[in-house]
Design a protein around this motif. Structure first.
Motif, PDB file in Angstrom:
ATOM      1  N   GLN A 101      41.956  53.758  28.953  1.00 14.89           N
ATOM      2  CA  GLN A 101      42.028  53.802  30.385  1.00 14.89           C
ATOM      3  C   GLN A 101      43.665  54.473  30.544  1.00 14.89           C
ATOM      4  OE1 GLN A 101      41.874  49.292  31.012  1.00 14.89           O
ATOM      5  NE2 GLN A 101      41.667  49.968  33.178  1.00 14.89           N
ATOM      6  N   PHE A 102      43.421  55.567  31.333  1.00 13.36           N
ATOM      7  CA  PHE A 102      44.563  56.330  31.438  1.00 13.36           C
ATOM      8  C   PHE A 102      44.323  57.075  32.725  1.00 13.36           C
ATOM      9  CE2 PHE A 102      43.133  60.912  30.838  1.00 13.36           C
ATOM     10  CZ  PHE A 102      41.727  60.573  30.196  1.00 13.36           C
ATOM     11  N   LEU A 103      45.404  57.655  32.978  1.00 16.28           N
ATOM     12  CA  LEU A 103      45.789  58.716  34.051  1.00 16.28           C
ATOM     13  C   LEU A 103      46.715  59.628  33.657  1.00 16.28           C
ATOM     14  CD1 LEU A 103      45.502  56.826  37.589  1.00 16.28           C
ATOM     15  CD2 LEU A 103      43.962  58.245  36.760  1.00 16.28           C
ATOM     16  N   MET A 104      46.777  61.006  34.091  1.00 17.19           N
ATOM     17  CA  MET A 104      47.647  61.702  33.698  1.00 17.19           C
ATOM     18  C   MET A 104      47.676  62.837  34.588  1.00 17.19           C
ATOM     19  SD  MET A 104      45.934  64.091  30.546  1.00 17.19           S
ATOM     20  CE  MET A 104      44.602  65.152  31.002  1.00 17.19           C
ATOM     21  N   ALA A 105      49.001  63.698  34.895  1.00 21.53           N
ATOM     22  CA  ALA A 105      49.295  64.651  35.741  1.00 21.53           C
ATOM     23  C   ALA A 105      50.075  65.951  35.123  1.00 21.53           C
ATOM     24  CB  ALA A 105      49.909  64.357  36.907  1.00 21.53           C
ATOM     25  N   TYR A 106      49.734  66.980  35.477  1.00 24.82           N
ATOM     26  CA  TYR A 106      50.366  68.300  35.014  1.00 24.82           C
ATOM     27  C   TYR A 106      51.619  68.332  35.842  1.00 24.82           C
ATOM     28  CZ  TYR A 106      51.857  72.690  33.468  1.00 24.82           C
ATOM     29  OH  TYR A 106      52.775  73.795  33.330  1.00 24.82           O
ATOM     30  N   GLY A 107      52.747  68.101  35.305  1.00 27.19           N
ATOM     31  CA  GLY A 107      54.075  68.207  35.901  1.00 27.19           C
ATOM     32  C   GLY A 107      54.768  69.485  35.932  1.00 27.19           C
ATOM     33  N   GLY A 108      54.247  70.831  35.431  1.00 32.88           N
ATOM     34  CA  GLY A 108      54.845  71.779  35.199  1.00 32.88           C
ATOM     35  C   GLY A 108      55.332  72.153  33.890  1.00 32.88           C
ATOM     36  N   ASN A 109      55.886  73.342  33.540  1.00 33.06           N
ATOM     37  CA  ASN A 109      56.488  73.763  32.083  1.00 33.06           C
ATOM     38  C   ASN A 109      55.864  73.212  30.804  1.00 33.06           C
ATOM     39  OD1 ASN A 109      58.867  74.924  31.021  1.00 33.06           O
ATOM     40  ND2 ASN A 109      59.845  72.777  30.857  1.00 33.06           N
ATOM     41  N   GLY A 110      54.311  73.301  31.242  1.00 33.36           N
ATOM     42  CA  GLY A 110      53.524  73.067  29.910  1.00 33.36           C
ATOM     43  C   GLY A 110      53.661  71.503  29.615  1.00 33.36           C
ATOM     44  N   THR A 111      53.875  70.571  30.297  1.00 34.82           N
ATOM     45  CA  THR A 111      54.003  69.141  30.193  1.00 34.82           C
ATOM     46  C   THR A 111      53.168  68.255  30.944  1.00 34.82           C
ATOM     47  OG1 THR A 111      56.202  69.607  29.451  1.00 34.82           O
ATOM     48  CG2 THR A 111      55.647  67.050  29.866  1.00 34.82           C
ATOM     49  N   PHE A 112      52.207  67.423  30.319  1.00 35.84           N
ATOM     50  CA  PHE A 112      51.336  66.440  30.914  1.00 35.84           C
ATOM     51  C   PHE A 112      51.889  65.335  30.764  1.00 35.84           C
ATOM     52  CE2 PHE A 112      48.917  69.993  29.512  1.00 35.84           C
ATOM     53  CZ  PHE A 112      48.154  70.126  30.747  1.00 35.84           C
ATOM     54  N   GLU A 125      47.037  79.641  33.787  1.00 37.86           N
ATOM     55  CA  GLU A 125      46.469  78.504  34.069  1.00 37.86           C
ATOM     56  C   GLU A 125      45.143  78.132  33.529  1.00 37.86           C
ATOM     57  OE1 GLU A 125      43.374  78.151  36.285  1.00 37.86           O
ATOM     58  OE2 GLU A 125      42.675  80.461  36.203  1.00 37.86           O
ATOM     59  N   SER A 126      44.309  79.001  32.445  1.00 40.53           N
ATOM     60  CA  SER A 126      43.246  78.753  31.978  1.00 40.53           C
ATOM     61  C   SER A 126      43.613  77.918  30.709  1.00 40.53           C
ATOM     62  CB  SER A 126      42.368  80.058  31.401  1.00 40.53           C
ATOM     63  OG  SER A 126      41.999  80.763  32.629  1.00 40.53           O
ATOM     64  N   MET A 127      44.852  78.064  30.377  1.00 41.48           N
ATOM     65  CA  MET A 127      45.259  77.510  28.973  1.00 41.48           C
ATOM     66  C   MET A 127      45.587  76.184  29.408  1.00 41.48           C
ATOM     67  SD  MET A 127      48.680  78.499  26.800  1.00 41.48           S
ATOM     68  CE  MET A 127      49.795  77.946  27.990  1.00 41.48           C
ATOM     69  N   ILE A 128      46.373  76.046  30.611  1.00 41.26           N
ATOM     70  CA  ILE A 128      46.877  74.688  30.936  1.00 41.26           C
ATOM     71  C   ILE A 128      45.529  73.928  31.212  1.00 41.26           C
ATOM     72  CG2 ILE A 128      47.910  73.504  32.852  1.00 41.26           C
ATOM     73  CD1 ILE A 128      50.031  74.952  30.908  1.00 41.26           C
ATOM     74  N   ALA A 129      44.548  74.366  31.816  1.00 41.35           N
ATOM     75  CA  ALA A 129      43.158  73.593  32.090  1.00 41.35           C
ATOM     76  C   ALA A 129      42.503  73.367  30.665  1.00 41.35           C
ATOM     77  CB  ALA A 129      42.466  74.535  32.886  1.00 41.35           C
ATOM     78  N   ASP A 130      42.550  74.093  29.893  1.00 40.24           N
ATOM     79  CA  ASP A 130      41.944  73.863  28.418  1.00 40.24           C
ATOM     80  C   ASP A 130      42.871  72.821  27.542  1.00 40.24           C
ATOM     81  OD1 ASP A 130      39.907  75.569  28.700  1.00 40.24           O
ATOM     82  OD2 ASP A 130      41.154  77.275  27.954  1.00 40.24           O
ATOM     83  N   VAL A 131      44.133  72.869  27.966  1.00 38.28           N
ATOM     84  CA  VAL A 131      44.694  71.827  27.068  1.00 38.28           C
ATOM     85  C   VAL A 131      44.783  70.389  27.964  1.00 38.28           C
ATOM     86  CG1 VAL A 131      47.178  71.065  26.638  1.00 38.28           C
ATOM     87  CG2 VAL A 131      46.627  73.399  26.172  1.00 38.28           C
ATOM     88  N   ALA A 132      44.492  70.486  29.292  1.00 39.53           N
ATOM     89  CA  ALA A 132      44.388  69.142  30.023  1.00 39.53           C
ATOM     90  C   ALA A 132      42.989  68.571  29.531  1.00 39.53           C
ATOM     91  CB  ALA A 132      44.257  69.611  31.512  1.00 39.53           C
ATOM     92  N   GLU A 133      41.970  69.515  29.319  1.00 39.82           N
ATOM     93  CA  GLU A 133      40.827  69.150  28.768  1.00 39.82           C
ATOM     94  C   GLU A 133      40.694  68.637  27.395  1.00 39.82           C
ATOM     95  OE1 GLU A 133      38.108  71.127  30.586  1.00 39.82           O
ATOM     96  OE2 GLU A 133      36.832  69.215  30.215  1.00 39.82           O
ATOM     97  N   ALA A 134      41.565  68.957  26.754  1.00 44.01           N
ATOM     98  CA  ALA A 134      41.725  68.592  25.092  1.00 44.01           C
ATOM     99  C   ALA A 134      42.482  67.024  25.020  1.00 44.01           C
ATOM    100  CB  ALA A 134      42.405  69.483  24.325  1.00 44.01           C
ATOM    101  N   LEU A 169      44.940  83.096  21.122  1.00 44.59           N
ATOM    102  CA  LEU A 169      46.010  82.265  21.727  1.00 44.59           C
ATOM    103  C   LEU A 169      46.343  81.190  20.898  1.00 44.59           C
ATOM    104  CD1 LEU A 169      46.092  81.912  25.456  1.00 44.59           C
ATOM    105  CD2 LEU A 169      47.360  80.469  24.037  1.00 44.59           C
ATOM    106  N   GLU A 170      47.271  81.161  20.106  1.00 40.54           N
ATOM    107  CA  GLU A 170      47.741  80.084  19.328  1.00 40.54           C
ATOM    108  C   GLU A 170      48.714  79.179  19.713  1.00 40.54           C
ATOM    109  OE1 GLU A 170      48.946  81.647  15.426  1.00 40.54           O
ATOM    110  OE2 GLU A 170      46.698  82.227  15.038  1.00 40.54           O
ATOM    111  N   LEU A 171      48.226  77.833  19.941  1.00 39.40           N
ATOM    112  CA  LEU A 171      49.280  76.940  20.550  1.00 39.40           C
ATOM    113  C   LEU A 171      49.168  75.503  20.018  1.00 39.40           C
ATOM    114  CD1 LEU A 171      48.194  74.657  23.181  1.00 39.40           C
ATOM    115  CD2 LEU A 171      47.742  76.835  24.183  1.00 39.40           C
TER     116      LEU A 171
END
Lengths: 345, 120
Positions: free
Chosen positions: A243-254, A225-234, A290-292
């Motif tokens: 102007q954008f909106l985004m959502a985390y839809g699961g499976n590592g996909t935004f 969950e920390s990794m997902i939050a960090d990717v969201a931040e990036a 943690l390379e991604l």
């Protein structure tokens, strides 16, 4: 609170879903009260402004299950109130339905960005109001069942797999405090109610974390969950100031929705996000790096889509990003495999 | 229950809405008077008050069965917003939209006198 005429609550016998309606127009509050009076399982409390609403919230012994907030209110508007409610831990996931007039449409984007999950348009269609409230109720119930197995860190809350303490890879994760990030259902609600005019110049695309299954396998629940939050931040940092909106839809996909006629240079965007992630120097809790990397799918313009198929565009974009993430890894595997064969030959 | 006519206490809410309309009409008449006297643009605070009044009427009139009144209020509100935010409309258009709204108030009031009117 008792005896204070500013805050009205019609108590009903038994257990009810509690709604707080906030509007400076007493007629709207009366209408909402009359509508909710017809729904035996719901109870409505009303407040005539944002400050009064915050007072009601602070003094309420039983938490509210849903908020209905007018957008245009004097002193502090509904968007600001929405953002303040979201800072209260207890209400980070509670449905917030914005009440909007036609002239408020320009504020809708900021309302969703502030944490709104849905919106209702004035003048009301009574059946529509009742449907929206019931949808919010169902959502509250699903959040409650989620909370039974909820792990809460300082930044996120996510569903935990009862057997190994890890969020299921396909489940959405609620992430807070990332600009432009909303919950998946809020993004869907937002899209389905966009007018044709708003669709012009808007588009969707998705960004997927490569090797997500492998990463999910290696990570603990907290690391994942920390990794997902960090990717969201990036991603959020790289999409600003668009102007954008985004959502985390699961499976590592935004899933991302972008406005203003801006068609991102997706290759450049992916490079920037990957660079940003690299700079974060992400690590497992044992110190290992943690390379991604992320991949991006197709950009789909919404203007050509019929209203009913806009959510399909989001699903198409989501799948496109996941395919691209898998294809990149497959090409890399093929490259290394072929190279190895040449070496042997 | 999805029909406005079945809303409990509808006639009382409509009565209170109409009672509050008086005050809002005064604000609009004041603005109209200023515009008719040849003002080059609506004074800021007055325009804001007029927009708030129209916004409130536009929000509730339609729900209470005064559909045409709500639509006229929404139109006049939009004209004021267009002018105050981007100067994309003229004073004449604002004036006309307020006059249209006030005409609709008169028609609504006349309709309320007839026994067959409305949903209350």
């Amino acid at each position: 609170m008792k005896g204070d005429d500013r805050f009205k609550c019609k108590k009903k016998a038994g257990s009810h879903m509690r709604i707080l309606a906030v509007d400076d127009d007493p007629i709207i509050l009366e209408i909402l009260d009359a509508i909710v009076a017809q729904m035996p399982e719901f109870e409505l409390t009303s407040a005539p402004g944002s400050d009064e609403a915050l007072e009601v919230i602070a003094n309420s012994e039983t938490p509210f299950d849903c908020f209905l907030l007018d957008i245009q209110m004097p002193v502090k508007d509904g968007v600001q109130l929405c953002a303040e409610i979201r800072t209260i831990d207890q209400y980070r996931l509670t449905p917030i339905v914005m009440i909007t007039a036609m002239s408020d449409k320009r504020y809708i984007d900021s309302a969703f960005a502030a944490g709104a999950t849905d919106y209702l348009t004035k003048p009301f269609d009574i059946g529509e109001v009742q449907t929206r409230i019931r949808i919010a109720h169902q959502r509250t119930q699903s959040v409650m069942s989620l909370e039974e197995s909820l792990y809460v860190s300082s930044r996120t809350a996510y569903k935990v797999n009862a057997t190994d303490g890890k969020v299921n890879i396909l489940d959405p994760i609620s992430i807070f405090d990332v600009d432009g990030l909303v919950e998946p259902n809020a993004l869907t609600n937002y899209l389905t109610q966009l007018s044709r005019g708003n669709l012009f110049g808007s588009g969707v695309f998705a960004i997927s974390i490569r090797r997500i299954e492998e990463l999910h396998e290696r990570c603990s629940g907290f690391e994942f969950e920390s990794m997902i939050a960090d990717v969201a931040e990036a991603i959020s940092d790289c999409l600003k100031p668009e102007q954008f909106l985004m959502a985390y839809g699961g499976n590592g996909t935004f899933d991302c929705v972008i406005h203003g006629g801006y068609k991102p240079d997706l290759r450049g965007l992916v490079n920037r996000i990957n660079l940003q992630i690299q700079r974060m120097d992400l690590r497992f809790s044992n110190g290992d790096p943690l390379e991604l990397r992320v991949a991006c799918g197709a950009f789909l313009r919404l203007v050509w889509r019929a209203t009913g198929s806009i959510c399909d565009a989001l699903a198409d974009a989501h799948q496109s990003a996941e395919r691209e993430a898998m294809d990149i890894e497959k090409r890399l595997d093929d490259f290394w495999f072929t190279g190895h064969q040449d070496e042997v030959g | 229950m999805a029909d406005i006519a079945e809303l409990p206490g509808l006639s009382q809410i409509r009565s209170r809405f109409l009672a509050r309309l008086d005050q809002k009409i005064l604000v609009l008449e004041d603005l109209l008077e200023i515009l008719e006297s040849g003002a080059s643009e609506p004074p800021g605070e007055m325009a804001f008050q007029a927009q708030r009044a129209l916004h409130s009427i536009a929000g509730s009139a339609g729900t209470l069965g005064f559909t045409a009144l709500g639509a006229r209020a929404q139109n006049a509100e939009a004209e004021i917003i267009r002018f105050s935010e981007q100067k994309l409309t003229s004073v004449a258009k604002i004036k006309r939209s307020i006059e249209d709204f006030l005409d609709e108030v008169i028609r609504t009031a006349a309709g309320l006198q007839q026994p067959s009117d409305g949903v209350a």
